[in-house]
Design a protein around this motif. Structure first.
Motif, PDB file in Angstrom:
ATOM      1  N   THR A  24     -34.379 -35.456 -13.677  1.00  0.00           N
ATOM      2  CA  THR A  24     -34.952 -35.349 -12.335  1.00  0.00           C
ATOM      3  C   THR A  24     -35.649 -36.645 -11.945  1.00  0.00           C
ATOM      4  OG1 THR A  24     -35.183 -32.963 -12.512  1.00  0.00           O
ATOM      5  CG2 THR A  24     -36.569 -34.054 -10.879  1.00  0.00           C
ATOM      6  N   GLU A  25     -36.409 -37.231 -12.861  1.00  0.00           N
ATOM      7  CA  GLU A  25     -37.061 -38.515 -12.575  1.00  0.00           C
ATOM      8  C   GLU A  25     -36.020 -39.567 -12.220  1.00  0.00           C
ATOM      9  OE1 GLU A  25     -39.378 -39.432 -16.046  1.00  0.00           O
ATOM     10  OE2 GLU A  25     -40.689 -37.697 -15.765  1.00  0.00           O
ATOM     11  N   TRP A  26     -34.918 -39.593 -12.933  1.00  0.00           N
ATOM     12  CA  TRP A  26     -33.832 -40.546 -12.682  1.00  0.00           C
ATOM     13  C   TRP A  26     -33.239 -40.312 -11.297  1.00  0.00           C
ATOM     14  CZ3 TRP A  26     -28.454 -39.785 -12.208  1.00  0.00           C
ATOM     15  CH2 TRP A  26     -27.677 -40.944 -12.284  1.00  0.00           C
ATOM     16  N   LEU A  27     -32.986 -39.027 -10.950  1.00  0.00           N
ATOM     17  CA  LEU A  27     -32.447 -38.718  -9.623  1.00  0.00           C
ATOM     18  C   LEU A  27     -33.419 -39.126  -8.525  1.00  0.00           C
ATOM     19  CD1 LEU A  27     -30.930 -35.196 -10.391  1.00  0.00           C
ATOM     20  CD2 LEU A  27     -29.636 -37.232  -9.700  1.00  0.00           C
ATOM     21  N   VAL A  28     -34.706 -38.836  -8.718  1.00  0.00           N
ATOM     22  CA  VAL A  28     -35.720 -39.188  -7.718  1.00  0.00           C
ATOM     23  C   VAL A  28     -35.772 -40.703  -7.527  1.00  0.00           C
ATOM     24  CG1 VAL A  28     -38.206 -39.208  -7.241  1.00  0.00           C
ATOM     25  CG2 VAL A  28     -37.097 -37.096  -8.002  1.00  0.00           C
ATOM     26  N   ALA A  29     -35.705 -41.453  -8.626  1.00  0.00           N
ATOM     27  CA  ALA A  29     -35.750 -42.917  -8.544  1.00  0.00           C
ATOM     28  C   ALA A  29     -34.570 -43.464  -7.737  1.00  0.00           C
ATOM     29  CB  ALA A  29     -35.764 -43.528  -9.942  1.00  0.00           C
ATOM     30  N   GLN A  30     -33.473 -42.715  -7.704  1.00  0.00           N
ATOM     31  CA  GLN A  30     -32.295 -43.121  -6.934  1.00  0.00           C
ATOM     32  C   GLN A  30     -32.308 -42.540  -5.519  1.00  0.00           C
ATOM     33  OE1 GLN A  30     -28.529 -42.622  -8.782  1.00  0.00           O
ATOM     34  NE2 GLN A  30     -29.226 -43.367 -10.753  1.00  0.00           N
ATOM     35  N   GLY A  31     -33.361 -41.816  -5.181  1.00  0.00           N
ATOM     36  CA  GLY A  31     -33.429 -41.197  -3.861  1.00  0.00           C
ATOM     37  C   GLY A  31     -32.566 -39.968  -3.729  1.00  0.00           C
ATOM     38  N   TRP A  36     -32.122 -31.425  -7.421  1.00  0.00           N
ATOM     39  CA  TRP A  36     -33.128 -30.669  -8.170  1.00  0.00           C
ATOM     40  C   TRP A  36     -34.526 -30.827  -7.606  1.00  0.00           C
ATOM     41  CZ3 TRP A  36     -31.277 -32.260 -13.713  1.00  0.00           C
ATOM     42  CH2 TRP A  36     -30.233 -31.410 -14.099  1.00  0.00           C
ATOM     43  N   GLY A  37     -34.681 -31.499  -6.490  1.00  0.00           N
ATOM     44  CA  GLY A  37     -36.014 -31.694  -5.928  1.00  0.00           C
ATOM     45  C   GLY A  37     -36.765 -32.776  -6.684  1.00  0.00           C
ATOM     46  N   THR A  38     -38.083 -32.698  -6.655  1.00  0.00           N
ATOM     47  CA  THR A  38     -38.916 -33.739  -7.267  1.00  0.00           C
ATOM     48  C   THR A  38     -39.848 -33.197  -8.343  1.00  0.00           C
ATOM     49  OG1 THR A  38     -40.585 -33.457  -5.544  1.00  0.00           O
ATOM     50  CG2 THR A  38     -38.893 -35.138  -5.157  1.00  0.00           C
ATOM     51  N   ASP A  39     -39.976 -31.884  -8.440  1.00  0.00           N
ATOM     52  CA  ASP A  39     -40.913 -31.293  -9.392  1.00  0.00           C
ATOM     53  C   ASP A  39     -40.316 -31.223 -10.794  1.00  0.00           C
ATOM     54  OD1 ASP A  39     -42.740 -30.892  -7.330  1.00  0.00           O
ATOM     55  OD2 ASP A  39     -42.005 -28.858  -6.930  1.00  0.00           O
ATOM     56  N   PRO A  40     -41.141 -31.395 -11.807  1.00  0.00           N
ATOM     57  CA  PRO A  40     -40.653 -31.283 -13.190  1.00  0.00           C
ATOM     58  C   PRO A  40     -40.182 -29.859 -13.490  1.00  0.00           C
ATOM     59  CG  PRO A  40     -42.871 -32.232 -13.124  1.00  0.00           C
ATOM     60  CD  PRO A  40     -42.557 -31.751 -11.746  1.00  0.00           C
ATOM     61  N   HIS A  41     -39.115 -29.758 -14.250  1.00  0.00           N
ATOM     62  CA  HIS A  41     -38.612 -28.452 -14.682  1.00  0.00           C
ATOM     63  C   HIS A  41     -39.590 -27.800 -15.652  1.00  0.00           C
ATOM     64  CE1 HIS A  41     -34.550 -29.080 -12.969  1.00  0.00           C
ATOM     65  NE2 HIS A  41     -34.886 -30.341 -13.136  1.00  0.00           N
ATOM     66  N   SER A  42     -40.302 -28.622 -16.398  1.00  0.00           N
ATOM     67  CA  SER A  42     -41.214 -28.112 -17.421  1.00  0.00           C
ATOM     68  C   SER A  42     -42.416 -27.381 -16.831  1.00  0.00           C
ATOM     69  CB  SER A  42     -41.687 -29.255 -18.322  1.00  0.00           C
ATOM     70  OG  SER A  42     -42.325 -30.251 -17.543  1.00  0.00           O
ATOM     71  N   THR A  43     -42.584 -27.445 -15.519  1.00  0.00           N
ATOM     72  CA  THR A  43     -43.680 -26.718 -14.869  1.00  0.00           C
ATOM     73  C   THR A  43     -43.170 -25.550 -14.029  1.00  0.00           C
ATOM     74  OG1 THR A  43     -43.681 -28.196 -12.956  1.00  0.00           O
ATOM     75  CG2 THR A  43     -45.134 -28.784 -14.801  1.00  0.00           C
ATOM     76  N   SER A  44     -41.871 -25.308 -14.043  1.00  0.00           N
ATOM     77  CA  SER A  44     -41.256 -24.247 -13.246  1.00  0.00           C
ATOM     78  C   SER A  44     -41.095 -22.985 -14.094  1.00  0.00           C
ATOM     79  CB  SER A  44     -39.885 -24.691 -12.737  1.00  0.00           C
ATOM     80  OG  SER A  44     -39.138 -23.589 -12.275  1.00  0.00           O
TER      81      SER A  44
END
Length: 173
Positions: A24-31, A36-44
């Motif tokens: 997810t961090e990688w996807l967010v860094a690419q816009g 998957w949105g921007t929130d960590p999966h580990s908190t869902s």
């Protein structure tokens, strides 16, 4: 890079969530936040329950390791709506995630080979997977490069967000 695949279990839940967070961090860094949105999966709570469920089911979760370190995860099981049910026995890939720090090492291909091996051992001729069908279609093209062909597109309706476009892909063995 010698990658091995082993059965996963409850002790692997945090490692799989960390792989998802990294992706997810990688996807967010690419816009690319549509997948998957921007929130960590580990908190869902939903995602934690899903991965815990995979880990609790024998034969569902598989972990790719390199030098004793988890670098990928595969979960197989039943397809769930809105993905159409299979018309014949299948191995369905419910999750495929790899360590973005190890991009280009063929980890996804190793895990998909494992799914194909599971199908062959079970006497099954079909492997299916679904993926995010939006943005520029890069994920669809990845699965096509792995021998899958497009089957059916679908959409997940979301509250307060645009619909999530999905694509089912199939490979006959």
């Amino acid at each position: 890079m010698e990658i091995s695949v082993r059965p996963g279990g409850p002790d692997d839940v945090q490692a799989v969530l960390a792989l998802l967070d990294g992706a997810t961090e990688w996807l967010v860094a690419q816009g690319r936040t549509d997948q998957w949105g921007t929130d960590p999966h580990s908190t869902s709570p939903r995602r934690i329950a899903q991965i815990s469920g995979f880990a609790a089911t024998d034969g569902s979760l598989w972990i790719a390791e390199y030098d004793g370190r988890p670098v990928g995860a595969l979960a197989v099981g039943d397809a769930h709506p809105p993905v159409p049910a299979a018309e014949e026995p299948e191995v369905y890939v419910r999750l495929l995630v790899t360590d973005r720090r190890s991009t280009g090492q063929g980890i996804g291909g190793v895990l998909l080979d494992h799914a194909r091996d599971l199908a062959q051992r079970a006497g099954v001729q079909v492997v299916r997977v679904d993926c995010f069908g939006g943005n520029d279609g890069a994920l669809i093209r990845y699965y096509e490069s792995q021998g899958f062909t497009r089957d059916v597109a679908f959409s997940v309706q979301r509250e307060n967000a645009p619909d999530w476009p999905g694509q089912v892909l199939v490979q006959r063995l």
